[in-house]
Design an enzyme around this catalytic site. Structure first.
Site, PDB file in Angstrom:
ATOM      1  CB  VAL A  11      -0.950  -0.006   1.226  1.00  0.00           C
ATOM      2  CG1 VAL A  11      -1.607   1.351   1.428  1.00  0.00           C
ATOM      3  CG2 VAL A  11      -2.024  -1.072   1.031  1.00  0.00           C
ATOM      4  CE  LYS A 215      -9.444  -2.247   3.381  1.00  0.00           C
ATOM      5  NZ  LYS A 215      -9.294  -2.421   1.949  1.00  0.00           N
ATOM      6  CG  PHE A 260     -15.156 -10.073  -5.180  1.00  0.00           C
ATOM      7  CD1 PHE A 260     -14.122 -10.536  -4.393  1.00  0.00           C
ATOM      8  CD2 PHE A 260     -14.966  -8.915  -5.914  1.00  0.00           C
ATOM      9  CE1 PHE A 260     -12.915  -9.850  -4.332  1.00  0.00           C
ATOM     10  CE2 PHE A 260     -13.768  -8.234  -5.868  1.00  0.00           C
ATOM     11  CZ  PHE A 260     -12.746  -8.698  -5.067  1.00  0.00           C
ATOM     12  CB  CYS A 271      -7.045  -7.613   2.707  1.00  0.00           C
ATOM     13  SG  CYS A 271      -5.731  -6.417   2.390  1.00  0.00           S
TER      14      CYS A 271
HETATM   15  N1  NAD Z   1      -2.005  -5.246   0.637  1.00  0.00           N
HETATM   16  C1  NAD Z   1      -3.197  -4.832   0.250  1.00  0.00           C
HETATM   17  O1  NAD Z   1      -3.709  -5.230  -0.784  1.00  0.00           O
HETATM   18  C2  NAD Z   1      -3.954  -3.839   1.096  1.00  0.00           C
HETATM   19  C3  NAD Z   1      -5.077  -3.185   0.556  1.00  0.00           C
HETATM   20  C4  NAD Z   1      -5.754  -2.252   1.345  1.00  0.00           C
HETATM   21  C5  NAD Z   1      -5.347  -2.015   2.643  1.00  0.00           C
HETATM   22  N2  NAD Z   1      -4.267  -2.684   3.150  1.00  0.00           N
HETATM   23  C6  NAD Z   1      -3.846  -2.364   4.510  1.00  0.00           C
HETATM   24  O2  NAD Z   1      -2.722  -1.484   4.428  1.00  0.00           O
HETATM   25  C7  NAD Z   1      -1.804  -1.755   5.486  1.00  0.00           C
HETATM   26  C8  NAD Z   1      -0.430  -2.065   4.913  1.00  0.00           C
HETATM   27  O3  NAD Z   1      -0.534  -3.257   4.165  1.00  0.00           O
HETATM   28  P1  NAD Z   1       0.651  -3.758   3.216  1.00  0.00           P
HETATM   29  O4  NAD Z   1       0.133  -4.950   2.510  1.00  0.00           O
HETATM   30  O5  NAD Z   1       1.167  -2.602   2.438  1.00  0.00           O
HETATM   31  O6  NAD Z   1       1.735  -4.177   4.313  1.00  0.00           O
HETATM   32  P2  NAD Z   1       3.247  -4.636   4.078  1.00  0.00           P
HETATM   33  O7  NAD Z   1       3.534  -5.607   5.129  1.00  0.00           O
HETATM   34  O8  NAD Z   1       3.448  -4.980   2.638  1.00  0.00           O
HETATM   35  O9  NAD Z   1       4.095  -3.295   4.326  1.00  0.00           O
HETATM   36  C9  NAD Z   1       4.223  -2.683   5.572  1.00  0.00           C
HETATM   37  C10 NAD Z   1       5.558  -1.930   5.582  1.00  0.00           C
HETATM   38  O10 NAD Z   1       5.595  -1.127   6.758  1.00  0.00           O
HETATM   39  C11 NAD Z   1       6.913  -1.136   7.254  1.00  0.00           C
HETATM   40  N3  NAD Z   1       6.906  -0.723   8.669  1.00  0.00           N
HETATM   41  C12 NAD Z   1       6.401  -1.395   9.741  1.00  0.00           C
HETATM   42  N4  NAD Z   1       6.588  -0.678  10.862  1.00  0.00           N
HETATM   43  C13 NAD Z   1       7.217   0.469  10.507  1.00  0.00           C
HETATM   44  C14 NAD Z   1       7.681   1.590  11.222  1.00  0.00           C
HETATM   45  N5  NAD Z   1       7.518   1.693  12.549  1.00  0.00           N
HETATM   46  N6  NAD Z   1       8.296   2.592  10.541  1.00  0.00           N
HETATM   47  C15 NAD Z   1       8.464   2.497   9.209  1.00  0.00           C
HETATM   48  N7  NAD Z   1       8.039   1.443   8.467  1.00  0.00           N
HETATM   49  C16 NAD Z   1       7.425   0.441   9.115  1.00  0.00           C
HETATM   50  C17 NAD Z   1       7.384  -2.567   7.032  1.00  0.00           C
HETATM   51  O11 NAD Z   1       8.797  -2.637   7.047  1.00  0.00           O
HETATM   52  C18 NAD Z   1       6.781  -2.866   5.649  1.00  0.00           C
HETATM   53  O12 NAD Z   1       7.679  -2.550   4.601  1.00  0.00           O
HETATM   54  C19 NAD Z   1      -2.416  -2.895   6.298  1.00  0.00           C
HETATM   55  O13 NAD Z   1      -3.160  -2.350   7.355  1.00  0.00           O
HETATM   56  C20 NAD Z   1      -3.350  -3.556   5.308  1.00  0.00           C
HETATM   57  O14 NAD Z   1      -4.423  -4.216   5.933  1.00  0.00           O
HETATM   58  C21 NAD Z   1      -3.559  -3.570   2.405  1.00  0.00           C
END
Ligand code: NAD
Length: 486
Positions: A11, A215, A260, A271
């Protein structure tokens, strides 16, 4: 506008890159040094179609930077996005430690009015908790006069189509805090998102609690459609109907729509599984039950190892001496994300029964190796990866080979399991495939193929909810209460 995005995952990276593409100055912060080094050099540590080109273009134009230094990024930005992970805890609740750790850091370093925007998926009340952390840090620093607004702006992008989803959103949900700060945030975010609202207004303004719940409700609704169709598929099997015909029949109703509605091996990914659990947990904390969502989870749980159960029904419980080809490991096509992928349950079940598994995924091989190694270690088993020599027919029981092509996966195999609907699996060379396999047996977990064509080709074929056409062991089972492979 000057923007910081904290978190360079699926994201955060897409958000940072797309906002830079719109002309903003964006600094993307991650605590993972290795990841940031790759990004600074123009590499992309995840697979997301198109992201590498967009990222490099904005890096070259000087609009996008990557750093591990949060303080400077916070001080330079007027808008700070939090896009860190919110993984599930043992009890199903969302783990907010990363979100709150970022809030803590922002509070320690902010130097003037900031809009802090939660993009992570977080339970209702998190915007208030983030605001509380900011207030506490500012009071500790004797800077209680520094103002801020914490906004909820959940992300709805889909991995695999993330850039398009971000740049062409169906809607932008923004939950504002009350008061003057909320109005100031609204002015800034109206400017930020103006490019998406030129054709028609897509922004839905609401309070933070409603945005946070929106969400979870959206993901629960989508997951429910999938589980509903998996239930219909079981009934279709028992009644001799074809769930794919039913899907088209109901999807063409404009009140229902086509999205879906695919029966298959269940939903996975980062998710739906965690967000449905977190929603049920949130409700329980208020003495309520989300019965529909609980049923959605139960159906999905049953569905995840359906292919393994069907294979056992067909080949017997002892799979020693059997070689099983698996096509697709990522939780869905066009991503390398292995989080909660159905393939992990299926591969674990097959290995536990002594099968030799040969799997191929066009993109997720490295992630798959990491995830499957961790699964096997957690189950107290050593990862028995092996690279079979060409043409080798000797089975290595309970071993897993990640092979380079779909056809290698089926060489001398007793069955092929199709787990992820990658386009490259859609039209295989069936004659070659059948000649390579020890027996032409295909269990299609994504209903990619036409049962009639498989009949013509002499391939024994089992889809999901399509057993009205081709019956397992010559009979239709009224339900799927089969032996658990665990
Ligand atoms: N992946 C999806 O398709 C998607 C879609 C919509 C919403 N989301 C939501 O978005 C959020 C992020 O999801 P994602 O899939 O991108 O996660 P991810 O695990 O791919 O990425 C998270 C990143 O945050 C970094 N991080 C963690 N703690 C940190 C800190 N204190 N300081 C700096 N960086 C830090 C990690 O190193 C990692 O690179 C989640 O809450 C998820 O539910 C994800």
């Amino acid at each position: 506008m000057k923007i910081a995005v904290v978190g360079a995952g699926y994201v955060g990276l897409v958000t940072a890159t797309c906002l830079a593409e719109l002309g903003n100055q964006v600094v993307c912060v991650d605590r993972d040094h290795g990841r940031v080094t790759v990004l600074q050099a123009g590499g992309v540590p995840i697979y997301e179609p198109g992201l590498d080109d967009w990222l490099r273009r904005n890096l070259d134009a000087g609009r996008l930077r990557f750093t591990t230094q949060l303080p400077a990024a916070v001080q330079a930005a007027e808008l700070i996005f939090i896009a860190v992970g919110t993984p599930p805890q043992e009890d199903g609740s969302a783990d907010l430690q990363h979100v709150l750790a970022v809030a803590d850091q922002i509070g320690r370093h902010m130097n003037g009015f900031k809009v802090v925007i939660n993009k992570s998926t977080v339970p209702v009340g998190t915007a208030d908790r983030v605001a509380q952390v900011l207030r506490e840090r500012l009071v500790e620093r004797d800077c209680a006069d520094i103002r801020f607004a914490v906004v909820s702006n959940p992300e709805f992008l889909k991995e695999g189509a993330a850039i398009d989803d971000f740049m062409r959103p169906d809607r932008i949900v923004i939950g504002l805090p009350p008061g003057e700060e909320g109005q100031q945030a609204r002015t800034l975010l109206t400017r930020l998102y103006a490019p998406f609202n030129r054709h028609h207004e897509r922004t839905l303004w609401m309070d933070a609690a409603s945005a946070e719940l929106t969400k979870y409700a959206a993901n629960a609704m989508l997951a429910t459609r999938i589980s509903f169709m998996n239930d219909v598929a079981r009934l279709a099997d028992a009644l001799g109907a074809d769930v794919d015909a039913v899907r088209r029949g109901i999807g063409s109703d404009s009140r229902i729509g086509h999205s879906f509605l695919y029966a298959g091996t269940g939903y996975g990914g980062s998710c739906f599984p965690k967000d449905t659990r977190a929603l049920v947990h949130s409700a329980a904390q208020h003495g309520l039950r989300m019965r529909v969502v609980e049923a959605t989870e139960e159906v999905n749980h049953h569905q995840k190892d359906l292919l393994a159960r069907r294979l056992i029904e067909r080949l017997g419980a002892d799979l020693q001496g059997r070689r099983i080809g698996v096509w697709g490991l990522a939780f869905k096509p066009n991503t390398d994300d292995m989080r909660d992928a159905p393939s992990r349950h299926i591969v674990a079940a097959l290995l536990a029964r002594g099968a030799e598994v040969r799997a191929h995924d066009p993109v997720a091989m490295a992630e798959a190796r990491r995830a499957l190694t961790a699964d096997l270690a957690a189950a107290g088993r050593v990862a028995a990866f092996h690279t079979p020599p060409d043409g080798c027919t000797r089975r290595v029981p309970g071993s897993l080979a990640l092979v380079d092509s779909p056809l290698e996966a089926v060489e001398d195999a007793d069955a092929l399991l199709v787990v992820t609907e990658w386009k490259c699996f859609q039209n295989p060379d069936w004659a070659r495939l059948a000649s390579l396999m020890r027996q032409p047996l295909v269990l299609d977990g994504r209903n990619l193929y036409e049962p009639g064509l498989m009949d013509e080709l002499g391939i024994e074929y089992h889809g999901i909810g399509r057993r009205g056409r081709v019956r397992l062991n010559g009979r239709v089972r009224p339900d799927d209460r089969l032996v658990s492979p665990a």
